[in-house]
Design an enzyme around this catalytic site. Structure first.
Site, PDB file in Angstrom:
ATOM      1  N   PRO A  93      16.636 -29.696 -29.608  1.00 38.37           N
ATOM      2  CG  PRO A  93      14.666 -29.807 -28.615  1.00 38.37           C
ATOM      3  CD  PRO A  93      16.277 -29.679 -28.134  1.00 38.37           C
ATOM      4  N   GLY A  99      16.377 -22.351 -29.561  1.00 40.56           N
ATOM      5  CA  GLY A  99      17.520 -21.741 -30.137  1.00 40.56           C
ATOM      6  C   GLY A  99      18.631 -22.491 -31.005  1.00 40.56           C
ATOM      7  CG  ASP A 149      16.831 -17.255 -30.327  1.00 43.48           C
ATOM      8  OD1 ASP A 149      16.400 -16.418 -29.272  1.00 43.48           O
ATOM      9  OD2 ASP A 149      16.310 -17.751 -31.230  1.00 43.48           O
TER      10      ASP A 149
HETATM   11  C1  MEV Z   1      12.820 -16.476 -30.809  1.00 41.70           C
HETATM   12  O1  MEV Z   1      13.576 -17.299 -30.071  1.00 41.70           O
HETATM   13  C2  MEV Z   1      12.080 -15.455 -30.090  1.00 41.70           C
HETATM   14  C3  MEV Z   1      11.116 -14.347 -30.929  1.00 41.70           C
HETATM   15  O2  MEV Z   1      10.931 -13.324 -30.143  1.00 41.70           O
HETATM   16  C4  MEV Z   1      12.331 -13.898 -32.238  1.00 41.70           C
HETATM   17  C5  MEV Z   1      13.361 -12.901 -31.801  1.00 41.70           C
HETATM   18  O3  MEV Z   1      13.302 -12.222 -30.654  1.00 41.70           O
HETATM   19  O4  MEV Z   1      14.030 -12.906 -32.805  1.00 41.70           O
HETATM   20  C6  MEV Z   1       9.976 -15.013 -31.553  1.00 41.70           C
END
Ligand code: MEV
Length: 321
Positions: A93, A99, A149
């Protein structure tokens, strides 16, 4: 035709704090996407995807640049003389904290590398390059990502991740049954949520409180890992609840998700957002834990929300046969 598969991810604990150097525990999930790349005949790039094509074009640009630095010009030649058709088919999604954007970058870079090197399997060195290039793409799109990610989508499994440091692979035996409830797509992108917090810190709005929340999230990320290793259910619920409490203090959780999380807590479970979150309306996927998972399913059903279980610790990027 080249076909490359990359997984989405679930951050079990540590999101947002990870951008500021704290650790996060992350897993690759069995929701994946496939990027299919075919050469064409007219020197153009054609994209078939529900994701923004700007991101895929950026992945092409950055891969070409990095391969040129390695004195490999096959991709450049293909791009000039024949062009490419790039198609993305995804079960991840979008804007839900799973991710999808990094998985697109990883699978596209992987596909271009496979095309350029004419390989059927990625070596460790290939994966290092895919991760590096996908991170450059993520930076262009989201400006200040931690890199978590793209790293999990490339390498898969369970990782203990710290920004700018080598990651550690984590071995976790059987896991408790987590249930994921989709509160709906966030209106904000990951980049916007990260910037929102950055602005708060730079404008010195509650900076002390924010730093305290990061420290608490770090403690609970460690506790969650211990709880999962020891299969200590009480510890797991406590760590999830406290991570969520601090994410709410950071201001990244919307009202709809908060109400649902309070309901999960009221019936004896714990729940948290698992990604960037969202505040204008919905906040993406919630990681929920309850000793009786049926209770979470029943709650989600009563609100007409999608709920599912997922396999965690899945394989990272690979070339499909
Ligand atoms: C995003 O999946 C996770 C966050 O911590 C951003 C990042 O780590 O780049 C919100």
């Amino acid at each position: 035709m080249i076909s490359v598969s990359a997984p989405g991810k679930i951050i079990l604990a540590g999101e947002h704090a990870v951008v500021y150097g704290k650790p996060a525990l992350v897993a690759a999930v069995d929701k994946r996407l496939t990027v299919r790349i075919k050469t064409r005949k007219n020197g153009e790039i054609k994209i078939f995807s529900r994701q923004p094509s700007s991101q895929i074009k950026e992945a092409v640009r950055k891969t070409e640049e990095n391969l040129a630095l390695l004195r490999s010009d096959r991709l450049s030649k293909i791009l000039k003389s024949r062009g490419l058709a790039i198609e993305v088919v995804s079960e991840i999604p979008v804007q839900a904290g799973m991710g999808s954007s990094a998985a697109v970058a990883v699978a596209t870079v992987g596909g271009l590398l496979a095309l350029s090197k004419k390989i059927k399997r990625f070596s460790d060195e290939d994966k290092e390059l895919i991760n590096k290039v996908a991170y450059q793409v993520e930076k262009k799109i989201h400006q200040n990502p931690s890199g978590i990610d793209n790293t999990i989508s490339t390498f898969g499994g369970f990782l203990w991740f710290k920004k700018g440091k080598p990651f550690k692979r984590i071995k976790l035996g059987s896991l408790p049954r987590f249930v994921f409830v989709n509160t709906g797509k966030a209106e904000e992108t990951t980049g916007e949520m990260v910037r929102y917090l950055k602005n708060k810190i730079e404008n010195r709005k509650n900076t002390k409180q924010i730093l305290r929340s990061f420290a608490r999230i770090e403690r609970q990320t460690k506790n969650l890992l211990l709880g999962l290793k020891d299969k200590n259910k009480r510890k797991i619920i406590k760590a999830i609840k406290e991570c969520e409490e601090n994410l709410e203090m950071l201001g990244v959780v919307g009202e709809f998700a908060k109400k649902l999380i309070r309901e999960v807590e009221r019936i004896g479970g714990g729940a948290k957002i698992c990604g960037a979150g969202g505040i204008k309306d919905r906040s993406g996927i919630l990681l929920c834990y309850h000793q009786k998972p049926e209770k979470i399913f029943a709650l989600a059903k009563s609100l007409n929300l999608e709920a599912f279980e997922a396999k965690l610790g899945e394989e990272g990027v690979y070339i499909k046969a």
